[in-house]
Design a protein around this motif. Structure first.
Motif, PDB file in Angstrom:
ATOM      1  N   GLY A 121       0.845  -1.187   0.000  1.00  0.00           N
ATOM      2  CA  GLY A 121       0.000   0.000   0.000  1.00  0.00           C
ATOM      3  C   GLY A 121       0.880   1.237   0.000  1.00  0.00           C
ATOM      4  O   GLY A 121       2.070   1.175  -0.341  1.00  0.00           O
TER       5      GLY A 121
ATOM      6  N   VAL B  62       2.144   3.047   2.432  1.00  0.00           N
ATOM      7  CA  VAL B  62       3.256   3.106   3.377  1.00  0.00           C
ATOM      8  C   VAL B  62       4.362   2.131   2.976  1.00  0.00           C
ATOM      9  O   VAL B  62       5.556   2.446   3.053  1.00  0.00           O
TER      10      VAL B  62
ATOM     11  N   SER C  51       1.609  -8.617  -2.405  1.00  0.00           N
ATOM     12  CA  SER C  51       0.500  -7.668  -2.538  1.00  0.00           C
ATOM     13  C   SER C  51      -0.807  -8.406  -2.797  1.00  0.00           C
ATOM     14  O   SER C  51      -0.955  -9.088  -3.812  1.00  0.00           O
ATOM     15  N   GLU C  52      -1.731  -8.252  -1.896  1.00  0.00           N
ATOM     16  CA  GLU C  52      -3.045  -8.877  -2.067  1.00  0.00           C
ATOM     17  C   GLU C  52      -3.777  -8.270  -3.263  1.00  0.00           C
ATOM     18  O   GLU C  52      -4.522  -8.950  -3.969  1.00  0.00           O
ATOM     19  N   GLU C  53      -3.567  -6.980  -3.482  1.00  0.00           N
ATOM     20  CA  GLU C  53      -4.260  -6.316  -4.596  1.00  0.00           C
ATOM     21  C   GLU C  53      -3.566  -6.651  -5.918  1.00  0.00           C
ATOM     22  O   GLU C  53      -2.376  -6.956  -5.940  1.00  0.00           O
TER      23      GLU C  53
ATOM     24  N   VAL D  42      -5.265   7.960  -0.819  1.00  0.00           N
ATOM     25  CA  VAL D  42      -5.792   9.250  -0.341  1.00  0.00           C
ATOM     26  C   VAL D  42      -6.591   9.944  -1.457  1.00  0.00           C
ATOM     27  O   VAL D  42      -7.615  10.570  -1.224  1.00  0.00           O
TER      28      VAL D  42
ATOM     29  N   SER E   6      -5.394  -1.227   6.849  1.00  0.00           N
ATOM     30  CA  SER E   6      -6.659  -1.440   7.564  1.00  0.00           C
ATOM     31  C   SER E   6      -7.700  -1.986   6.623  1.00  0.00           C
ATOM     32  O   SER E   6      -7.541  -1.922   5.405  1.00  0.00           O
TER      33      SER E   6
ATOM     34  N   TYR F 204     -15.501   1.186   0.786  1.00  0.00           N
ATOM     35  CA  TYR F 204     -14.869   2.214  -0.035  1.00  0.00           C
ATOM     36  C   TYR F 204     -13.390   2.279   0.326  1.00  0.00           C
ATOM     37  O   TYR F 204     -12.961   3.106   1.118  1.00  0.00           O
TER      38      TYR F 204
ATOM     39  N   LEU G 157     -15.082  11.208   7.904  1.00  0.00           N
ATOM     40  CA  LEU G 157     -14.348  11.738   6.754  1.00  0.00           C
ATOM     41  C   LEU G 157     -14.497  10.854   5.515  1.00  0.00           C
ATOM     42  O   LEU G 157     -14.861  11.310   4.439  1.00  0.00           O
TER      43      LEU G 157
ATOM     44  N   ARG H 132      -5.563  -4.500   9.952  1.00  0.00           N
ATOM     45  CA  ARG H 132      -5.597  -5.895   9.482  1.00  0.00           C
ATOM     46  C   ARG H 132      -4.507  -6.685  10.209  1.00  0.00           C
ATOM     47  O   ARG H 132      -3.471  -7.025   9.645  1.00  0.00           O
TER      48      ARG H 132
ATOM     49  N   GLY I 175       2.547   1.795   9.277  1.00  0.00           N
ATOM     50  CA  GLY I 175       1.282   2.222   8.655  1.00  0.00           C
ATOM     51  C   GLY I 175       0.087   1.903   9.530  1.00  0.00           C
ATOM     52  O   GLY I 175       0.192   1.778  10.754  1.00  0.00           O
ATOM     53  N   GLU I 176      -1.044   1.736   8.900  1.00  0.00           N
ATOM     54  CA  GLU I 176      -2.301   1.605   9.641  1.00  0.00           C
ATOM     55  C   GLU I 176      -2.426   0.292  10.407  1.00  0.00           C
ATOM     56  O   GLU I 176      -3.291   0.154  11.256  1.00  0.00           O
TER      57      GLU I 176
ATOM     58  N   GLY J 268      -4.888   6.588  11.596  1.00  0.00           N
ATOM     59  CA  GLY J 268      -5.664   6.398  10.359  1.00  0.00           C
ATOM     60  C   GLY J 268      -5.336   7.365   9.243  1.00  0.00           C
ATOM     61  O   GLY J 268      -6.148   7.555   8.345  1.00  0.00           O
ATOM     62  N   LEU J 269      -4.159   7.992   9.276  1.00  0.00           N
ATOM     63  CA  LEU J 269      -3.783   8.902   8.193  1.00  0.00           C
ATOM     64  C   LEU J 269      -2.455   8.460   7.605  1.00  0.00           C
ATOM     65  O   LEU J 269      -1.698   7.719   8.230  1.00  0.00           O
ATOM     66  N   VAL J 270      -2.178   8.969   6.428  1.00  0.00           N
ATOM     67  CA  VAL J 270      -0.979   8.488   5.752  1.00  0.00           C
ATOM     68  C   VAL J 270       0.299   9.113   6.318  1.00  0.00           C
ATOM     69  O   VAL J 270       1.361   8.477   6.309  1.00  0.00           O
TER      70      VAL J 270
HETATM   71  C1  FAD Z   1     -11.197   7.052   0.361  1.00  0.00           C
HETATM   72  C2  FAD Z   1     -10.032   7.297   1.276  1.00  0.00           C
HETATM   73  C3  FAD Z   1      -9.610   8.613   1.503  1.00  0.00           C
HETATM   74  C4  FAD Z   1      -8.540   8.868   2.357  1.00  0.00           C
HETATM   75  N1  FAD Z   1      -8.170  10.155   2.556  1.00  0.00           N
HETATM   76  C5  FAD Z   1      -7.104  10.409   3.343  1.00  0.00           C
HETATM   77  C6  FAD Z   1      -6.647  11.749   3.522  1.00  0.00           C
HETATM   78  O1  FAD Z   1      -7.226  12.707   2.988  1.00  0.00           O
HETATM   79  N2  FAD Z   1      -5.536  11.949   4.296  1.00  0.00           N
HETATM   80  C7  FAD Z   1      -4.872  10.901   4.889  1.00  0.00           C
HETATM   81  O2  FAD Z   1      -3.852  11.131   5.550  1.00  0.00           O
HETATM   82  N3  FAD Z   1      -5.308   9.627   4.757  1.00  0.00           N
HETATM   83  C8  FAD Z   1      -6.399   9.359   4.003  1.00  0.00           C
HETATM   84  N4  FAD Z   1      -6.816   8.072   3.846  1.00  0.00           N
HETATM   85  C9  FAD Z   1      -6.125   7.001   4.609  1.00  0.00           C
HETATM   86  C10 FAD Z   1      -4.860   6.551   3.880  1.00  0.00           C
HETATM   87  O3  FAD Z   1      -5.194   6.116   2.599  1.00  0.00           O
HETATM   88  C11 FAD Z   1      -4.199   5.473   4.691  1.00  0.00           C
HETATM   89  O4  FAD Z   1      -3.771   6.046   5.889  1.00  0.00           O
HETATM   90  C12 FAD Z   1      -3.020   4.845   3.977  1.00  0.00           C
HETATM   91  O5  FAD Z   1      -3.372   4.300   2.758  1.00  0.00           O
HETATM   92  C13 FAD Z   1      -2.418   3.746   4.886  1.00  0.00           C
HETATM   93  O6  FAD Z   1      -1.395   3.113   4.194  1.00  0.00           O
HETATM   94  P1  FAD Z   1      -0.998   1.612   4.521  1.00  0.00           P
HETATM   95  O7  FAD Z   1       0.091   1.276   3.555  1.00  0.00           O
HETATM   96  O8  FAD Z   1      -0.776   1.462   5.967  1.00  0.00           O
HETATM   97  O9  FAD Z   1      -2.277   0.761   4.167  1.00  0.00           O
HETATM   98  P2  FAD Z   1      -2.961   0.537   2.763  1.00  0.00           P
HETATM   99  O10 FAD Z   1      -2.729   1.677   1.849  1.00  0.00           O
HETATM  100  O11 FAD Z   1      -4.334   0.111   3.044  1.00  0.00           O
HETATM  101  O12 FAD Z   1      -2.169  -0.714   2.146  1.00  0.00           O
HETATM  102  C14 FAD Z   1      -2.211  -1.986   2.721  1.00  0.00           C
HETATM  103  C15 FAD Z   1      -2.095  -3.007   1.601  1.00  0.00           C
HETATM  104  O13 FAD Z   1      -1.812  -4.267   2.151  1.00  0.00           O
HETATM  105  C16 FAD Z   1      -2.576  -5.259   1.486  1.00  0.00           C
HETATM  106  N5  FAD Z   1      -2.686  -6.448   2.329  1.00  0.00           N
HETATM  107  C17 FAD Z   1      -3.427  -6.607   3.464  1.00  0.00           C
HETATM  108  N6  FAD Z   1      -3.268  -7.850   3.964  1.00  0.00           N
HETATM  109  C18 FAD Z   1      -2.405  -8.474   3.133  1.00  0.00           C
HETATM  110  C19 FAD Z   1      -1.857  -9.781   3.107  1.00  0.00           C
HETATM  111  N7  FAD Z   1      -2.161 -10.704   4.043  1.00  0.00           N
HETATM  112  N8  FAD Z   1      -1.031 -10.116   2.107  1.00  0.00           N
HETATM  113  C20 FAD Z   1      -0.694  -9.214   1.145  1.00  0.00           C
HETATM  114  N9  FAD Z   1      -1.175  -7.971   1.116  1.00  0.00           N
HETATM  115  C21 FAD Z   1      -2.024  -7.609   2.107  1.00  0.00           C
HETATM  116  C22 FAD Z   1      -3.887  -4.552   1.249  1.00  0.00           C
HETATM  117  O14 FAD Z   1      -4.630  -5.200   0.229  1.00  0.00           O
HETATM  118  C23 FAD Z   1      -3.396  -3.174   0.834  1.00  0.00           C
HETATM  119  O15 FAD Z   1      -3.151  -3.112  -0.538  1.00  0.00           O
HETATM  120  C24 FAD Z   1      -7.878   7.779   3.010  1.00  0.00           C
HETATM  121  C25 FAD Z   1      -8.295   6.457   2.776  1.00  0.00           C
HETATM  122  C26 FAD Z   1      -9.369   6.219   1.931  1.00  0.00           C
HETATM  123  C27 FAD Z   1      -9.824   4.800   1.723  1.00  0.00           C
END
Ligand code: FAD
Ligand code: SF4
Length: 875
Positions: free
Chosen positions: A27, A29, A50-52, A60, A124, A142, A168, A262, A296-297, A307-309
């Motif tokens: 993702g 982070v 990557s699950e996706e 964001v 998350s 979403y 939000l 998660r 990250g989250e 819950g923010l990036v």
């Molecule tokens: C619509 C929306 C708007 C947002 N707006 C804002 C904003 O304005 N400002 C802000 O700061 N934040 C915002 N956020 C939050 C921000 O997107 C997250 O804080 C950020 O994406 C967290 O990053 P991450 O890498 O921790 O998790 P993610 O970006 O969720 O990435 C995690 C990845 O890990 C994958 N995964 C999970 N389990 C497994 C597994 N077992 N094996 C392999 N892969 C796996 C998931 O599929 C995902 O692709 C928003 C989120 C959304 C959904």
């Protein structure tokens, strides 16, 4: 959207015996972590699961996908990033278990990956409450691009969408539902929207603004169950509030009731988990197993999940530094750890600016609140200061968040207020404002990427970064949520100016010119198509800023129908369908009535059409008749009948001439000294359809009593005994301005010549969305006032432009054709309305009306449509 094929491996076979790092999740982070760990240096071998089915993308900015539909532009990995022997990305392959003893991870493909260091970056998942019916077809979350695709597909046949959750993300989802053309509802359990970020005052103001846009908000409302039928899936939502249960009919439901880390894999692997979830980490992002990091989250850091990036990016930095140090044999903690982050946010929700800074709820002991609330403009501002009033602790801004740029760094850095709070909130009051220069160098400007003011100004001075794009490339500032971009721009400008360097005023990132410069370049090079223009003098694909600007410029220089070929893709929403979208998703129809004059036959025709299509009618301030409540598919038929009765488009939807209002003048009024109606009709017919930087309004009064209010218009005319007085640069609206007298006692042909020159000079030289009142003031220089400048250009022809400007106007007048009449003759243009044709039987049950005086208006669903009527459709 392209869904990637299964089992996609991006990258080369891993070589060598370097330490193995395995990252679970790709993702936002994780991608940042990979960039920071210098994977290409060859000291590590990295596998990423990557699950996706696609590499990391900008979550964001997820909602933007509905705007541009371009998956590629959202990708976060730089081009060629995975073309290295030291990294492999395994798409569409999840980790299913972790064996910490063996240091291996099993995947959904049955493969086993071993690691020396494991990085958990699983993010998350949306929390989905277990209400009955939640698994029905048509219920979505979403979070991912795939979610958006599913929502879009369901929206095709749907009329109404409900979002469960008014936080939000819920409001973002409601925006998306609404932008897909559905009537949107938001159901929130709490007593206010965005309870985490906003106080009651701010949330109430936000609610008002959102409801004005046609989105229905249901607060203190609990979802009881989702109603479904076997054939259709979701058909509604049963909710309850203090008044008891009721039903909201809907074909689409988006659940946005919070997020949960998660952490299941980590839990099963025996890692320590936080009380409210999340993998517990120390300040260096190490979990309870020193070989496993979490960022990250998914991480629970400093006792909570984030819950923010921005905090995620900080964790990525900390973990990358620590793992690199470990690779070099240093086991001790390296650099600063993660000790918490600024959770301020600024965003545009449904077009409304909303910001929450620091201690928005005034939780600090002794904190004082200064509140400003304007129910007329729907602006709410609150600043929280320390008990001595010297430090800003937090703020809530709704409706106008311009102050965010100054307030956030001041609050985050804890510096003493360099001026008054009023100056921060209301720079226009004349109080000395606190610009970026007043901030200390250490103030964080980009909180997502933790970039300080000093780093940005340093990039300008030391690295020669002289625009926002260069700052983004050098420092990463502004590359995430984008809310700090105005501040960055301002810092770049002020730093450049201090160095005596001319400042960049580009229209947008695709064109390094102002609107005025673009107008000249397009004219001189005789460019006639957007694709040609962006290829020759711009870059990229264009955006919502430059496309309508170029469309407007071309309409003057190379007149063509707004929906002709490429033109159609450039227009603003309303121009796109040549009608104004109204709050309940229907459209208004406004035929032109030049000078406000209409025959009895014309009135009868309008009346019959309005009656036959069930339209609400109202006489407007511009002296014409608005018909409200038309469905998109009805527009061609309504216009066919109007055109048959001699009416044409009133361009109420365009940045163009609206009306030339008039009093009855000398024909009827005993004070009148000239025929004001005759002149108004002549002017309206002359300038109709003229596309301009902003809308244009005009009026003609038959004597100095000024019944037509000509001095509040972009150009106004008042009759005198000897002829006409011409006024320019007037404005009503939010920033009223009395027009200036440009010339007196003109005969009609001189008057028209001057107006031709005035309007064309405005069309050529004004900036995007600049009304004539602001433009006129912008023409003021040290040597002369804006009015004096105009008098020199228009009356004295000091620039020698007079003939050219008149010729441009003559071309406009000669090429004018009614765009609705042309559309009716062209099956291709009519096809734009076809997807909605024959939709009578699909009429939205929620586009319902209630009696309103002798007519009707849109019903407020929850209040005015009894739930028993709605339950009839529920099985
Ligand atoms: C619509 C929306 C708007 C947002 N707006 C804002 C904003 O304005 N400002 C802000 O700061 N934040 C915002 N956020 C939050 C921000 O997107 C997250 O804080 C950020 O994406 C967290 O990053 P991450 O890498 O921790 O998790 P993610 O970006 O969720 O990435 C995690 C990845 O890990 C994958 N995964 C999970 N389990 C497994 C597994 N077992 N094996 C392999 N892969 C796996 C998931 O599929 C995902 O692709 C928003 C989120 C959304 C959904
Ligand atoms: S402006 Fe003069 S002419 Fe026109 S209606 Fe008023 S009083 Fe009569």
């Amino acid at each position: 959207m392209s869904i990637h094929a299964r089992e996609t491996v991006v990258g080369q076979p891993i070589e060598g015996l370097a330490p193995r790092v395995l990252v679970i999740g790709h993702g936002m982070v994780a991608q940042r972590f990979l960039e920071l760990i210098d994977v290409h240096a060859g000291l590590l071998c990295v596998d990423v699961l990557s699950e996706e089915p696609r590499p990391a993308y900008d979550r964001v900015g997820l909602s933007n996908y509905f705007v541009h539909g371009d998956e590629q532009s959202m990708s976060l990995a730089p081009e060629g990033f995975f073309e290295s022997p030291h990294i492999r990305l395994h798409l569409d392959e999840s980790a299913v278990s972790i064996d910490r003893e063996q240091r291996t991870v099993l995947t959904s493909e049955g493969r086993e990956f071993s690691y020396d260091t494991l990085v958990l970056a699983m993010g998350s998942a949306p929390f989905v409450p277990s209400v009955p019916g939640v698994n029905a077809e048509g219920v979505f979350v979403y979070r991912t691009l795939d979610d958006l695709e599913l929502i879009r597909a369901r929206a095709q046949g749907a009329r109404t969408g409900v979002v469960i959750g008014g936080g939000l993300l819920g409001l973002e989802a409601a925006n998306a539902v609404s932008s897909l053309g559905l009537t949107a509802h938001v159901v929130e359990l709490a007593e206010r929207l965005m309870p985490a970020q906003l106080d009651l005052g701010g949330a109430t103001m936000l609610r008002r603004r959102i409801e004005e846009m046609g989105i229905e908000v249901h607060l203190s409302t609990q979802t009881q169950r989702i109603l479904e039928t076997e054939a259709e899936g979701v058909v509604g939502l049963e909710v309850s509030d203090v008044d008891g249960p009721r039903v909201i009919v809907a074909e689409l439901v988006v659940v946005s009731a919070g997020i949960r880390p998660r952490d299941a894999l980590a839990r099963e692997a025996g890692l320590e988990i936080g009380e409210r979830g999340g993998v517990v980490v120390d300040p260096w992002c190490r979990t309870s197993d020193p070989a496993v990091f979490a960022i990250g989250e998914v991480a629970c850091a400093v006792g909570k999940t984030w819950g923010l990036v921005a905090p995620g990016y900080q964790m990525a930095q900390v973990a990358a530094r620590q793992i690199k140090a470990m690779t070099e044999g240093l086991e001790a903690e390296t650099g600063d750890g993660f000790l918490g982050a600024d959770m301020s946010t600024k965003l545009k929700l449904l077009g409304v600016d909303v910001a929450s800074i620091g201690d928005a709820h005034a939780a600090e002991v002794g904190a004082l609140e200064l509140t400003w609330s304007d129910p007329v403009t729907h602006i709410y501002k609150k600043v929280v200061v320390s008990d001595d009033g010297l430090r800003v602790l937090g703020a809530v801004l709704v409706g106008d968040a311009d102050a965010y740029d100054s307030l956030r760094p001041i609050a985050a850095s804890g510096v003493e207020l360099p001026g008054s709070v009023e100056a921060l909130l209301f720079p226009a009051t004349g109080a000395i404002g606190i610009g970026p220069n007043a901030l200390p160098d250490s103030a964080a400007v980009c909180s997502c990427n933790n970039i300080s003011k000093g780093e940005i100004t340093g990039a300008v001075v030391d690295l020669g970064a002289c625009d926002v794009a260069a700052i983004k490339a050098c420092t990463r500032a502004g590359t995430s949520c984008g809310s700090c971009v105005p501040m960055i721009q301002s810092l770049v400008h002020s730093t450049l100016e201090r160095q005596g360097i001319t400042v960049d005023k580009s229209l947008c990132e695709h064109f390094a010119y102002t609107r005025r410069e673009l107008f000249d370049i397009i004219r001189v090079r005789q460019l006639t198509k957007f694709s040609q223009i962006i290829r020759e003098i711009g870059q990229g694909g264009g955006c919502d800023i430059c496309k309508p600007v170029i469309a407007s410029i071309l309409s003057t220089q190379a007149p063509a129908h707004v929906l002709e070929g490429e033109n159609a893709t450039l227009q603003d929403t309303n121009d796109h369908v040549m009608a104004n979208l109204q709050r309940n998703g229907t459209y208004s129809v406004v035929p032109r009535l030049p000078g406000g004059e209409v025959t009895p036959e014309g009135l009868i025709a309008i009346g019959e059409i309005a009656r036959d299509f069930g339209l609400y009618t109202k006489v407007t301030g511009g002296q014409r008749i608005d018909m409200f409540g038309a469905r998109l598919d009805q527009l061609p038929e309504i216009w066919r009948r109007l055109v048959a009765h001699g009416f044409e488009s009133g361009h109420a939807y365009g940045k163009s001439l609206r009306t030339v209002k008039s009093c009855v003048g000398s024909d009827w009024c005993r004070y009148g000294v000239q025929d004001s109606v005759g002149l108004a009709v002549e002017l309206e017919l002359r300038y109709r359809g003229l596309r301009s930087p902003h809308k244009l309004k005009s009026a003609v009064s038959g004597c100095a009593r000024e019944c037509a209010e000509a001095q509040s218009k972009d150009f106004g005319v008042i009759a005198t005994e000897k002829g006409w007085n011409l006024y320019v640069g007037g404005n009503g609206g939010m920033r009223p301005r009395h027009a200036d007298l440009l010339a007196s006692d003109l005969d009609t042909s001189t008057l028209i010549r001057y107006i031709d020159r005035y309007l064309m000079y405005y069309v050529r030289t004004a900036e995007r969305l600049q009304r004539t009142s602001v433009w006129l003031e912008s023409l003021t220089s040290a040597e002369e006032s804006g009015l004096a400048h105009l008098q020199r250009v228009i009356i004295e022809d000091a620039l020698g432009l007079g003939d050219e400007l008149e010729a441009d106007m003559a071309r406009h007048v000669g090429s004018y054709a009614d765009e609705w009449a042309q559309t009716l003759e062209d099956p291709e243009k009519l096809a734009r309305f076809r997807t909605f044709l024959n939709s009578e039987e699909n009429a939205d049950p929620l586009i319902q009306y209630v009696p309103n005086r002798a007519q009707h208006r849109p019903a407020v669903v929850s209040v005015e449509i009894p739930s028993r009527d709605l339950t009839e459709v529920v099985v």
